[in-house]
Design a protein around this motif. Structure first.
Motif, mmCIF file in Angstrom:
data_model
loop_
_atom_site.group_PDB
_atom_site.id
_atom_site.type_symbol
_atom_site.label_atom_id
_atom_site.label_comp_id
_atom_site.label_asym_id
_atom_site.label_seq_id
_atom_site.Cartn_x
_atom_site.Cartn_y
_atom_site.Cartn_z
ATOM 1 N N LEU A 112 -51.941 -0.241 31.202
ATOM 2 C CA LEU A 112 -53.356 0.108 31.290
ATOM 3 C C LEU A 112 -54.216 -1.134 31.131
ATOM 4 C CD1 LEU A 112 -55.571 2.234 31.538
ATOM 5 C CD2 LEU A 112 -55.402 2.569 29.074
ATOM 6 N N VAL A 113 -53.862 -1.982 30.203
ATOM 7 C CA VAL A 113 -54.617 -3.218 29.984
ATOM 8 C C VAL A 113 -54.561 -4.092 31.231
ATOM 9 C CG1 VAL A 113 -54.689 -5.372 28.637
ATOM 10 C CG2 VAL A 113 -54.339 -3.174 27.482
ATOM 11 N N VAL A 114 -53.369 -4.293 31.764
ATOM 12 C CA VAL A 114 -53.218 -5.122 32.964
ATOM 13 C C VAL A 114 -53.940 -4.480 34.149
ATOM 14 C CG1 VAL A 114 -51.542 -6.023 34.633
ATOM 15 C CG2 VAL A 114 -51.057 -6.160 32.182
ATOM 16 N N GLY A 115 -53.771 -3.177 34.298
ATOM 17 C CA GLY A 115 -54.419 -2.472 35.410
ATOM 18 C C GLY A 115 -55.936 -2.550 35.351
ATOM 19 N N ALA A 116 -56.486 -2.427 34.162
ATOM 20 C CA ALA A 116 -57.947 -2.502 34.021
ATOM 21 C C ALA A 116 -58.460 -3.884 34.399
ATOM 22 C CB ALA A 116 -58.338 -2.158 32.585
ATOM 23 N N GLN A 117 -57.689 -4.902 34.125
ATOM 24 C CA GLN A 117 -58.106 -6.250 34.492
ATOM 25 C C GLN A 117 -57.990 -6.481 35.988
ATOM 26 O OE1 GLN A 117 -55.632 -8.597 31.906
ATOM 27 N NE2 GLN A 117 -57.068 -8.442 30.218
ATOM 28 N N ARG A 118 -57.140 -5.722 36.678
ATOM 29 C CA ARG A 118 -56.949 -5.882 38.123
ATOM 30 C C ARG A 118 -57.769 -4.890 38.926
ATOM 31 N NH1 ARG A 118 -50.936 -5.676 39.762
ATOM 32 N NH2 ARG A 118 -51.827 -6.565 41.646
ATOM 33 N N LYS A 119 -58.549 -4.070 38.284
ATOM 34 C CA LYS A 119 -59.265 -2.967 38.917
ATOM 35 C C LYS A 119 -60.029 -3.371 40.167
ATOM 36 C CE LYS A 119 -62.952 -0.206 37.487
ATOM 37 N NZ LYS A 119 -63.690 0.377 36.412
ATOM 38 N N GLY A 120 -60.623 -4.508 40.162
ATOM 39 C CA GLY A 120 -61.429 -4.940 41.301
ATOM 40 C C GLY A 120 -60.639 -5.448 42.482
ATOM 41 N N GLU A 121 -59.363 -5.665 42.309
ATOM 42 C CA GLU A 121 -58.547 -6.214 43.403
ATOM 43 C C GLU A 121 -58.326 -5.231 44.513
ATOM 44 O OE1 GLU A 121 -54.847 -7.799 41.937
ATOM 45 O OE2 GLU A 121 -55.856 -8.861 40.331
ATOM 46 N N LEU A 177 -54.418 9.630 51.249
ATOM 47 C CA LEU A 177 -53.759 8.470 50.640
ATOM 48 C C LEU A 177 -54.447 7.164 51.009
ATOM 49 C CD1 LEU A 177 -50.065 9.574 51.161
ATOM 50 C CD2 LEU A 177 -51.190 9.219 48.947
ATOM 51 N N THR A 178 -54.946 7.063 52.227
ATOM 52 C CA THR A 178 -55.580 5.811 52.661
ATOM 53 C C THR A 178 -56.939 5.587 52.006
ATOM 54 O OG1 THR A 178 -56.477 6.835 54.668
ATOM 55 C CG2 THR A 178 -54.334 5.728 54.857
ATOM 56 N N LEU A 179 -57.458 6.575 51.324
ATOM 57 C CA LEU A 179 -58.708 6.398 50.584
ATOM 58 C C LEU A 179 -58.505 5.573 49.307
ATOM 59 C CD1 LEU A 179 -60.216 10.004 50.818
ATOM 60 C CD2 LEU A 179 -60.930 7.959 52.101
ATOM 61 N N ARG A 180 -57.258 5.429 48.896
ATOM 62 C CA ARG A 180 -56.949 4.727 47.647
ATOM 63 C C ARG A 180 -56.261 3.410 47.934
ATOM 64 N NH1 ARG A 180 -60.440 7.726 46.729
ATOM 65 N NH2 ARG A 180 -60.126 9.867 46.065
ATOM 66 N N LYS A 181 -56.323 2.520 46.956
ATOM 67 C CA LYS A 181 -55.747 1.190 47.119
ATOM 68 C C LYS A 181 -54.213 1.250 47.119
ATOM 69 C CE LYS A 181 -59.572 -1.076 44.777
ATOM 70 N NZ LYS A 181 -60.003 -2.272 45.427
ATOM 71 N N PRO A 182 -53.568 0.601 48.099
ATOM 72 C CA PRO A 182 -52.102 0.557 48.123
ATOM 73 C C PRO A 182 -51.518 -0.039 46.837
ATOM 74 C CG PRO A 182 -52.983 -0.203 50.211
ATOM 75 C CD PRO A 182 -54.149 -0.035 49.266
ATOM 76 N N ARG A 183 -52.218 -1.003 46.236
ATOM 77 C CA ARG A 183 -51.735 -1.610 44.993
ATOM 78 C C ARG A 183 -51.620 -0.554 43.895
ATOM 79 N NH1 ARG A 183 -54.279 -2.482 40.647
ATOM 80 N NH2 ARG A 183 -56.344 -2.513 41.578
ATOM 81 N N VAL A 184 -52.606 0.308 43.798
ATOM 82 C CA VAL A 184 -52.591 1.362 42.772
ATOM 83 C C VAL A 184 -51.445 2.336 43.047
ATOM 84 C CG1 VAL A 184 -53.889 3.298 41.793
ATOM 85 C CG2 VAL A 184 -55.037 1.116 42.261
ATOM 86 N N GLN A 185 -51.250 2.701 44.309
ATOM 87 C CA GLN A 185 -50.155 3.602 44.645
ATOM 88 C C GLN A 185 -48.802 2.964 44.323
ATOM 89 O OE1 GLN A 185 -51.255 4.414 48.686
ATOM 90 N NE2 GLN A 185 -52.729 5.969 48.068
ATOM 91 N N PRO A 231 -42.670 -0.286 47.367
ATOM 92 C CA PRO A 231 -44.053 -0.104 46.920
ATOM 93 C C PRO A 231 -44.880 0.676 47.946
ATOM 94 C CG PRO A 231 -43.732 -2.331 47.735
ATOM 95 C CD PRO A 231 -42.374 -1.667 47.738
ATOM 96 N N LEU A 232 -44.333 0.857 49.134
ATOM 97 C CA LEU A 232 -45.034 1.597 50.172
ATOM 98 C C LEU A 232 -44.894 3.097 49.939
ATOM 99 C CD1 LEU A 232 -43.787 -0.455 53.260
ATOM 100 C CD2 LEU A 232 -45.926 -0.742 51.981
ATOM 101 N N VAL A 233 -45.914 3.844 50.301
ATOM 102 C CA VAL A 233 -45.870 5.297 50.199
ATOM 103 C C VAL A 233 -45.126 5.821 51.428
ATOM 104 C CG1 VAL A 233 -47.243 7.415 50.143
ATOM 105 C CG2 VAL A 233 -48.013 5.386 48.893
ATOM 106 N N THR A 234 -44.149 6.688 51.194
ATOM 107 C CA THR A 234 -43.381 7.273 52.286
ATOM 108 C C THR A 234 -43.777 8.731 52.461
ATOM 109 O OG1 THR A 234 -41.567 7.750 50.761
ATOM 110 C CG2 THR A 234 -41.437 5.686 51.998
#
Length: 186
Positions: free
Chosen positions: A177-186, A143-151, A41-44
């Motif tokens: 998309l449905v699950v992601g929208a519900q997790r957006k604030g995380e 890349l660090t401007l964005r959430k690691p979870r989203v990446q 899940p980490l960006v390389t």
């Protein structure tokens, strides 16, 4: 990654094993690293400051982001020693297409400069090592401007959607998309 450090040399990997057991262990280690790069899940990020062959080219190509100096060359030289590059052929056709994967591995012809970029083996080319350091720093900062979870989710979707029919990919995308929208604030 420490278990792979002993396998590396200047351009690729050292071929140490010669017996069936050793060759099996070596191939399992190579496959394991390729899978780790694809599944993590980490960006390389790969910083390519020179030529890369076989294993080394694979490390760069399988990274999520790769920046190389324009003079860098990638090659898959196994055919020169009478081997088909089995592990490379597990991933290279997905990146460059079947026909180009055949050509690069059957001829061991190096890929240089703009062709590295055109084939998708790197994201960007720079003129020298000073520019390479700046380009890597800029991409890491972006890349660090964005959430690691989203990446991590993007990496998972790219992997999961690959090679499936578009209608199935869209169905999976709708659920995510449905699950992601519900997790957006995380």
């Amino acid at each position: 990654a420490a278990s792979f450090a002993g396998m590396l040399n200047g351009m690729g990997r050292d071929r140490g094993a010669s017996d069936p057991g050793g060759l099996t262990s070596e191939s399992e280690a190579l496959i394991g690293l390729n899978q780790a790069l694809e599944r993590s899940p980490l960006v390389t990020v790969a910083r390519v400051h020179g030529d890369a062959a076989g294993f080394g080219a694979g490390l760069a190509a399988l990274s999520d982001v790769a920046v190389a100096v324009r003079s860098a060359r990638f090659s898959f030289p196994e055919a020169k020693i009478g081997l088909a590059p089995a592990v490379v052929l597990g991933w290279l056709p997905r990146l460059v297409g079947r026909r180009m994967a055949f050509w690069l591995t059957a001829t061991a012809e190096p890929v240089t400069g703009e062709d590295l970029l055109r084939l998708g083996l790197v994201n960007a080319l720079v003129e020298d090592e000073a520019a390479l350091d700046a380009a890597i720093a800029a991409r890491v900062a972006a890349l660090t401007l964005r959430k690691p979870r989203v990446q991590a989710e993007i990496k998972a979707m790219l992997r999961d959607f690959e090679g499936i029919p578009a209608d199935k990919a869209y169905a999976m995308a709708g659920s995510r998309l449905v699950v992601g929208a519900q997790r957006k604030g995380e």
